[in-house]
Design an enzyme around this catalytic site. Sequence first.
Site, PDB file in Angstrom:
ATOM      1  N   TYR A 176      54.677  19.127  49.342  1.00  0.00           N
ATOM      2  CA  TYR A 176      54.080  17.873  49.819  1.00  0.00           C
ATOM      3  C   TYR A 176      54.735  17.403  51.116  1.00  0.00           C
ATOM      4  O   TYR A 176      55.876  17.752  51.440  1.00  0.00           O
ATOM      5  CB  TYR A 176      54.184  16.778  48.757  1.00  0.00           C
ATOM      6  CG  TYR A 176      55.569  16.213  48.510  1.00  0.00           C
ATOM      7  CD1 TYR A 176      56.070  15.161  49.278  1.00  0.00           C
ATOM      8  CD2 TYR A 176      56.372  16.697  47.477  1.00  0.00           C
ATOM      9  CE1 TYR A 176      57.321  14.622  49.041  1.00  0.00           C
ATOM     10  CE2 TYR A 176      57.623  16.168  47.225  1.00  0.00           C
ATOM     11  CZ  TYR A 176      58.094  15.119  48.007  1.00  0.00           C
ATOM     12  OH  TYR A 176      59.354  14.588  47.775  1.00  0.00           O
ATOM     13  N   CYS A 177      53.955  16.607  51.840  1.00  0.00           N
ATOM     14  CA  CYS A 177      54.461  15.888  53.010  1.00  0.00           C
ATOM     15  C   CYS A 177      54.102  14.422  52.811  1.00  0.00           C
ATOM     16  O   CYS A 177      54.155  13.921  51.680  1.00  0.00           O
ATOM     17  CB  CYS A 177      53.908  16.473  54.311  1.00  0.00           C
ATOM     18  SG  CYS A 177      52.101  16.569  54.419  1.00  0.00           S
ATOM     19  N   TRP A 178      53.733  13.720  53.872  1.00  0.00           N
ATOM     20  CA  TRP A 178      53.471  12.290  53.726  1.00  0.00           C
ATOM     21  C   TRP A 178      52.115  11.998  53.085  1.00  0.00           C
ATOM     22  O   TRP A 178      52.025  11.321  52.069  1.00  0.00           O
ATOM     23  CB  TRP A 178      53.573  11.615  55.094  1.00  0.00           C
ATOM     24  CG  TRP A 178      53.159  10.167  55.122  1.00  0.00           C
ATOM     25  CD1 TRP A 178      52.258   9.587  55.967  1.00  0.00           C
ATOM     26  CD2 TRP A 178      53.628   9.115  54.274  1.00  0.00           C
ATOM     27  NE1 TRP A 178      52.133   8.242  55.709  1.00  0.00           N
ATOM     28  CE2 TRP A 178      52.977   7.913  54.656  1.00  0.00           C
ATOM     29  CE3 TRP A 178      54.530   9.051  53.220  1.00  0.00           C
ATOM     30  CZ2 TRP A 178      53.183   6.696  54.031  1.00  0.00           C
ATOM     31  CZ3 TRP A 178      54.755   7.833  52.590  1.00  0.00           C
ATOM     32  CH2 TRP A 178      54.085   6.678  53.001  1.00  0.00           C
TER      33      TRP A 178
END
Length: 353
Positions: free
Chosen positions: A90-92
């Site tokens: 995941y990222c933002w």
Amino acid sequence: MKTITIDEVLERKMLLLDVRTPAEYEKFHIPGAVNLPIFSNEEREIVGTTYKQKGTEAAKELGISLVSPLLPEFYKRAKEITKGEEIAIYCWRGGMRSKSLTVIFDMMGLPCRQLEGGIRSYRQKVTAGLEYFANQTTPYLVLEGLTGTSKTEILNDLEEKGYPVLDLEGLAAHRGSVFGRVDLPERSQKEFEAMLYHRLGEIGETSYYIIESESKRLGNIIIPEFILEGKQKGTRIQVHAPLSYRIRTILNTYHPEHHHEEITGAINKIEKRFSNEDKEVIADALVENDYALIVERLLIYYYDPRYEYKAYENEGNIINLTYDSLEEGTKLVQNEVDRFEIKLRSEGEKVSL
């Protein structure tokens, strides 16, 4: 490319890779996630500036040029971390950073999925979960008492025994005073709320919660309103211990001999509230490393008066307990908690009839 929801990730207790910058990760991340940043803090800022000034394509080209040479290292590290286990990345917001690494890892045979919505989906889950608990009418049993009466130690003992304790200071990593951060990590509001959400879920269905009486703030952390309301109306167990016991407890908790500079800095923040005599006594004691005298002065002339003033904010019935040792205090409090639980059970049976 395969994706996965936050509910599936948490249910399966999947290993998580957070590919945001170290600064983003440090500020807030999903508990247990491992940081494998695509960009450094500085690179992330440069890419963001390029996007604003030159547009999406220019930012993409810059990003690729920065990441490409590091892909073999990313792959090697990911293999070491995952050990063949399927991972969620995941990222933002579930954007380019997590998508690009998920695609590459999948092509290389690493079992992985992109977390839909990124860390924002987790944050939304936490927020919705806390709203659910805020709408409950679960009563609170509130442990209160002057500084140094071992309230935290008693709560920790009860939690270890399976009682429904919400250790707010532990969750906030703050001891609730100007010295509250000494030898403890920084924690953000989002991190606190995530840990509170998980603790509430861990407790599960319960007829009551046990908390320590806290102010609205623990350092930079704001306590949720529903807990403050529960505290104000809750049944209160007020504990009392001799001054000598309280001084010893504080010295054993803070170990000021190892944190002289931090203790001095904290005292400087509140010295304007001291009398001239207290300022002189404490200053001399700091020079002599006489921490017992410092604690005694702070308790008698600073903390105790402030606590007695704030105690009037609570409305519930008070049960007073006095003890001379932690073992005795823990036993007395546990007895009252058990009586409270029996009372709630009895009242519930009457309602059902």
